[in-house]
Structure formats: structure tokens, C-alpha cells
Design a protein around this motif. Sequence first.
Motif, mmCIF file in Angstrom:
data_model
loop_
_atom_site.group_PDB
_atom_site.id
_atom_site.type_symbol
_atom_site.label_atom_id
_atom_site.label_comp_id
_atom_site.label_asym_id
_atom_site.label_seq_id
_atom_site.Cartn_x
_atom_site.Cartn_y
_atom_site.Cartn_z
ATOM 1 N N GLN A 1 0.816 -1.214 0.000
ATOM 2 C CA GLN A 1 0.000 0.000 0.000
ATOM 3 C C GLN A 1 0.854 1.270 0.000
ATOM 4 N N LEU A 2 2.152 1.152 0.185
ATOM 5 C CA LEU A 2 3.008 2.312 0.433
ATOM 6 C C LEU A 2 3.806 2.722 -0.806
ATOM 7 N N ILE A 3 3.893 4.060 -1.010
ATOM 8 C CA ILE A 3 4.659 4.630 -2.120
ATOM 9 C C ILE A 3 5.444 5.825 -1.580
ATOM 10 N N PRO A 4 6.763 5.730 -1.419
ATOM 11 C CA PRO A 4 7.550 6.880 -0.971
ATOM 12 C C PRO A 4 7.945 7.779 -2.145
ATOM 13 N N ALA A 5 7.983 9.077 -1.909
ATOM 14 C CA ALA A 5 8.350 10.025 -2.975
ATOM 15 C C ALA A 5 9.033 11.240 -2.372
ATOM 16 N N GLY A 6 10.081 11.734 -3.045
ATOM 17 C CA GLY A 6 10.757 12.954 -2.626
ATOM 18 C C GLY A 6 10.437 14.094 -3.570
ATOM 19 N N ARG A 7 10.033 15.256 -3.032
ATOM 20 C CA ARG A 7 9.653 16.386 -3.876
ATOM 21 C C ARG A 7 10.637 17.549 -3.781
ATOM 22 N N SER A 8 11.683 17.385 -2.957
ATOM 23 C CA SER A 8 12.684 18.435 -2.764
ATOM 24 C C SER A 8 11.992 19.750 -2.358
ATOM 25 N N SER A 9 12.411 20.865 -2.953
ATOM 26 C CA SER A 9 11.859 22.180 -2.572
ATOM 27 C C SER A 9 10.956 22.761 -3.651
ATOM 28 N N TYR A 10 10.551 21.937 -4.617
ATOM 29 C CA TYR A 10 9.929 22.470 -5.823
ATOM 30 C C TYR A 10 8.410 22.610 -5.775
ATOM 31 N N ILE A 11 7.797 22.233 -4.662
ATOM 32 C CA ILE A 11 6.355 22.450 -4.511
ATOM 33 C C ILE A 11 6.111 23.143 -3.167
ATOM 34 N N PRO A 12 6.549 24.392 -3.033
ATOM 35 C CA PRO A 12 6.390 25.104 -1.759
ATOM 36 C C PRO A 12 4.943 25.536 -1.523
ATOM 37 N N LEU A 13 4.575 25.626 -0.259
ATOM 38 C CA LEU A 13 3.259 26.172 0.090
ATOM 39 C C LEU A 13 3.274 27.691 0.007
ATOM 40 N N VAL A 14 4.403 28.281 0.400
ATOM 41 C CA VAL A 14 4.579 29.737 0.383
ATOM 42 C C VAL A 14 5.987 30.042 -0.104
ATOM 43 N N GLU A 15 6.266 31.290 -0.343
ATOM 44 C CA GLU A 15 7.612 31.676 -0.774
ATOM 45 C C GLU A 15 8.627 31.404 0.336
ATOM 46 N N ASN A 16 9.805 30.980 -0.069
ATOM 47 C CA ASN A 16 10.868 30.704 0.905
ATOM 48 C C ASN A 16 11.652 31.978 1.229
ATOM 49 N N ASN A 17 10.941 33.014 1.665
ATOM 50 C CA ASN A 17 11.599 34.299 1.889
ATOM 51 C C ASN A 17 11.752 34.689 3.354
ATOM 52 N N THR A 18 11.230 33.869 4.269
ATOM 53 C CA THR A 18 11.385 34.126 5.706
ATOM 54 C C THR A 18 11.577 32.798 6.420
ATOM 55 N N PRO A 19 12.148 32.807 7.614
ATOM 56 C CA PRO A 19 12.293 31.561 8.378
ATOM 57 C C PRO A 19 10.943 30.883 8.638
ATOM 58 N N THR A 20 9.917 31.688 8.902
ATOM 59 C CA THR A 20 8.586 31.132 9.157
ATOM 60 C C THR A 20 8.041 30.417 7.925
ATOM 61 N N ASN A 21 8.198 31.050 6.762
ATOM 62 C CA ASN A 21 7.712 30.443 5.531
ATOM 63 C C ASN A 21 8.494 29.183 5.174
ATOM 64 N N ARG A 22 9.799 29.235 5.390
ATOM 65 C CA ARG A 22 10.593 28.031 5.098
ATOM 66 C C ARG A 22 10.182 26.872 5.998
ATOM 67 N N ALA A 23 9.823 27.185 7.245
ATOM 68 C CA ALA A 23 9.356 26.140 8.162
ATOM 69 C C ALA A 23 8.049 25.521 7.660
ATOM 70 N N LYS A 24 7.185 26.346 7.068
ATOM 71 C CA LYS A 24 5.923 25.826 6.521
ATOM 72 C C LYS A 24 6.176 24.884 5.350
ATOM 73 N N ASN A 25 7.186 25.198 4.566
ATOM 74 C CA ASN A 25 7.471 24.378 3.380
ATOM 75 C C ASN A 25 8.161 23.063 3.720
ATOM 76 N N ARG A 26 8.813 23.008 4.860
ATOM 77 C CA ARG A 26 9.447 21.754 5.296
ATOM 78 C C ARG A 26 8.360 20.881 5.928
ATOM 79 N N ARG A 27 7.922 19.878 5.192
ATOM 80 C CA ARG A 27 6.791 19.083 5.652
ATOM 81 C C ARG A 27 6.820 17.703 4.996
#
Length: 278
Positions: A226-252
Amino acid sequence: MKKVMLIITLVSMSFTSCVSKKKFTELEAKNKEIQDLLNTATIKLNTCLTEKDALSSQVEYLKKNNSDLINSSKELTVLTTKGAENLEKSLESLKEKDLKINRLQDALTKKDSVTLALVTSLKREVGIDDPDININVEKGVVMISIADNLLFKSGSYEVSDRAKGVLAKVAKVINSKPDFECMVEGHTDDVPIKNAVLLDNWDLSVKRATSIVRVLQKDLGVNPKQLIPAGRSSYIPLVENNTPTNRAKNRRTRIIIMPKIDQFYDMLEKEMKNLEGK
């Protein structure tokens, strides 16, 4: 038709060494077939609805016509043979259209119903109040997004003890749905990383995904099929990587729970054949 669903987001660059290119290509092709089939089903459903409206108008006309005949001739106590036959045929045709429409709508909404029930179950099991966990439905599949700080230490792909408690609840739901697949996606911010173990953010995102998959399989008893692992790197961010807070949101890490493509495709194809054959 209120809910027509299912676009499963699979990006070929996601699957590096953890998912075979052949497996991903098959999933991507099957997903396209389903989308084409859904489009065809929508067109046929709209045609059926139009024909149903036309038949309804015809039935009403025949009813009024027969009523006028009865009123204009006192000795006429029954419908004319021709009028009765036309009315009977129209009613039968209308009944068949209703059956076809209901069958197609049932096929297209079955997965939605299961998905919504799964969301409710997950929210109850995992706990939606945790700000580091987000559960929702996107494009017809259930998505659980878990913040990086809940799962790993900075720059690490070793699953924390706290994360295992959350994953145990997710595993409970997955294990209750043996006909579903679970894709685990690792996401990073855009800050470059390279050390003796990790080559780059691709490497980190993949290793985090496979670490989660191993915990689900080895520690929590999830069927590896049932399991499929996948790596997406940094290319599908939720928000811009322009602040520490935003970068924390994208690390997920995002866990996507979805019906198996083949099963849903077979179900929809069967109903389409039934629709065409009647």
C-alpha cells in the motif's frame, strides 16, 4: 452531479530511486485514462439529463392532450390506443434514463463518499487541533500534511519518537482500508544542503519519505504493497521561501491516502459500459 472527482497528483520527478519509473509511468497513464473516462462520463451524463428533460416535457404534453380528449368527448372513457401507447413508451424511456443517470452518479460519487468518511475517521484518530497537522481533501484524495518539526530534527531524516505516536494513528486508519494506497511525500525548503550523508534537498526529501514508510511498515504493520515513498525536494512550496517562518511551513511531509487507481478505474469503466449498453 455535485461531485466528480479524482485527479491524483503524481509528478514524475518525485519518484527518484524510491519509486520505479515503470511503476510511476503506469500510475500516470492510468490516471490519464481515468480523467478521460471521467470527462466522457460527464458528457454522457449531461446528455442523459437533457434527454430526460425533453422526455418529461413530452410526457406532460401527452397527459394534457389525453386530458383534453377526455374532456371534449364525454363518451370517451379511456385514452386512445395510440395516445396510450405513446405515453407508455415515453414513461418507459424516461424510467430508463433515470436508471442510467442514477447508476453513473453512484459510480462517480462512491469514491467521494468513501473519501469523506476517511477524512472524518482521520480527524477523529489523529486530532485536528494540532497546528502541526493538517487534514483535508484535495482533488479527490485525502491529504495529511505534517510539519517538519514534528517528524525530524533539522537536516535529519531520523523519525522522532513524538512523530511515531502520530504515525501510529495514521497507520490505524490505513490498516482499516486495505484497498487504499498511501503515498508519502517529503518536502524541503530551498536552502541547499550537502554533507557526508546527504547530497542535496532531493536526497533529504527522499530519505525522509522512506524513513516514514519504514516506520509505517516495520513498526506499525502497514502492508508495504500500500506504500509509495516520494521525494519532492523544494519544488512544490506552500509559500515563498523568503522568511524563516515560511521556510518552516514548506518543510513538511505529506501523506496521501487514495483508493487504488485500478479499482476505481474498473468500477467507473463497468458503469460506463452499462450506460452505453442500455
